[in-house]
Design a protein around this motif. Sequence first.
Motif, PDB file in Angstrom:
ATOM      1  N   LEU A  22      -1.927  -0.898  -6.930  1.00 58.70           N
ATOM      2  CA  LEU A  22      -3.212  -1.531  -7.212  1.00 58.70           C
ATOM      3  C   LEU A  22      -3.524  -1.447  -8.707  1.00 58.70           C
TER       4      LEU A  22
ATOM      5  N   HIS B  52       0.812  -1.222   0.000  1.00 61.63           N
ATOM      6  CA  HIS B  52       0.000   0.000   0.000  1.00 61.63           C
ATOM      7  C   HIS B  52       0.844   1.271   0.000  1.00 61.63           C
TER       8      HIS B  52
ATOM      9  N   SER C  84       3.273   1.749  -1.944  1.00 59.94           N
ATOM     10  CA  SER C  84       3.805   1.959  -3.287  1.00 59.94           C
ATOM     11  C   SER C  84       2.710   2.538  -4.187  1.00 59.94           C
ATOM     12  N   PRO C  85       2.810   3.805  -4.583  1.00 62.82           N
ATOM     13  CA  PRO C  85       1.751   4.404  -5.407  1.00 62.82           C
ATOM     14  C   PRO C  85       1.600   3.629  -6.711  1.00 62.82           C
TER      15      PRO C  85
ATOM     16  N   TYR D 140      -5.974  -3.766   2.404  1.00 64.91           N
ATOM     17  CA  TYR D 140      -7.060  -4.621   1.943  1.00 64.91           C
ATOM     18  C   TYR D 140      -6.543  -5.877   1.281  1.00 64.91           C
TER      19      TYR D 140
END
Lengths: 320, 320
Positions: free
Chosen positions: B246, B240, B242-243, B275
Amino acid sequence: MAQIRVAFLGPAGSFSHEAALQLYGPSAAEFVPCVSFAVAFSAVQRKTAHCAVIPFENSTNGSVVQTLDLLADHGNLYSDIVVHDEHYLAVHHCLLAHKNAAVQQGPDSSYRSITKLYTHPQAWGQCEQFLSRYYKGVERQDVSSTSKAAEIVSRDATGQSAAIASRFAADHYGTSILEANIEDKHENTTRFLVLRNLESMRTDGAAGLPETDNNTMASHIEISPPSQKQKVLIAFTINHSSPGALADALLTFKTHGMNLTSINSRPSLVRAWQYIFFVECEAISHAHFDDVAEKMLQGLRNVTESCRNLGNWRDRLLAG
Amino acid sequence: MAQIRVAFLGPAGSFSHEAALQLYGPSAAEFVPCVSFAVAFSAVQRKTAHCAVIPFENSTNGSVVQTLDLLADHGNLYSDIVVHDEHYLAVHHCLLAHKNAAVQQGPDSSYRSITKLYTHPQAWGQCEQFLSRYYKGVERQDVSSTSKAAEIVSRDATGQSAAIASRFAADHYGTSILEANIEDKHENTTRFLVLRNLESMRTDGAAGLPETDNNTMASHIEISPPSQKQKVLIAFTINHSSPGALADALLTFKTHGMNLTSINSRPSLVRAWQYIFFVECEAISHAHFDDVAEKMLQGLRNVTESCRNLGNWRDRLLAG
């Protein structure tokens, strides 16, 4: 400044009430308990409240689907509602009973006298370890809120009923606390959204809602530097018969330098097995945020069936 | 062939029981009611059942989060469980009463004799229009399942109590049906997953579970040509911090020619606000499906923190 009216899911003593009080303080605002999320949404849409404080997700239980379904706005009832802010509230559950109840502790740390438990359906899941250890097989009665559960047991002097609710609710209804912090995850936190009416925000200007940063109750803001991250919430639907449509929509966020932070989907209720997607994203830099967000929305409109900007606000997580 | 054991969420007469019977027929299988989804998962993991039939999503209510949380397998308890098939079950509610009850119909089509209604909490909301028209103010008692409600009224010969449950439950408990199809949304459908043990599937070979296509009860399969689409369910977590992580993961599905059909997210329970994502995708063509899926998984492993293939199966929606 005139008192603002803050809608929340009642009854008094609820987690929403506690969050609203932390945000706006006891004196600057009038707090309006609502019987449902829909009533709170309506109050903002009809401008009978300046804002509503609505739970959006819990760190253990995940999204609050009723809130997502209202934001989906299937009936086009809440077209002026946008998210204006967020607030994180630590959620600790306690086991409450009537203040005079002669509860009898068993050898296994359960209270033997208790034959019935009351709480909101979501709270059972948050206290599953405690409940399965000490109250396996004890009758559970769902009620509409944890504060309602506290109110019910505050009227039962037999001590046979207990509620799962907050310390805030125990104080509000004057009950005893049999056990504190019975939740499975002690870092259990609920994120609330502050909803406002877009039209009021445009016309009220400086006479609108006070910035919560300036509020004396919002002490969590003062001890940490505020995050520079700005969040956006977008709801969209896609053409499900078009392969790759969802991937194209999600790719649009990346193309515009936005980082996807969460995705939720709910039934669109237009056709079975089609969904409305809720994407939260954030810009790393605050610079030219409005321009970037607007260009991203234009891009999304090209690849989605419908698309709505549900507002942007400052990330409060790092400031917590 | 030896009887297979099919686990489902009980008690007998539940929607899960009905789905299991439609899939495997009354004679070829032994049906094992479980008190919770977790017990059904355990039965498959420990090979005390050949498969489990578990609700995954409802066309009106959305995902069944308890099922997602078990598939997330936070405690690493169900490492051999995979999805093997899916089944769509139309959900219709009926008003049931004791078979000999002399229920007295009033002028407004309500049954005057009825003073108490029983059902699962979720069913009240699904029949709200009917209830508010004919049974406003009648006492409502929540029970743990619609089939439990049917069982209760099957024992009340006074005819003063009625249950909201399925026609299947009415048949199972031998009650009368006072009114059929009282649900607000008549197209209400639940999708079930058939879970199997991956290790058993590898070792059993032809001695394993019969293909539901060949089953005489699965008449919905016979009247329509089976879909050629193959679905895959993947669970993954990302870094999370790391931009774009997702977006990169989701892009991998597109890169490998898979169409994203649904996305769900649930709390990872490792750290708050992180998540586990569940992505269902499908290949348009069945050709070389296993190769494509394997390459896609390799790609996903490069951009995710953890990644699990939860199985693949044939899309049954178009065959319905």
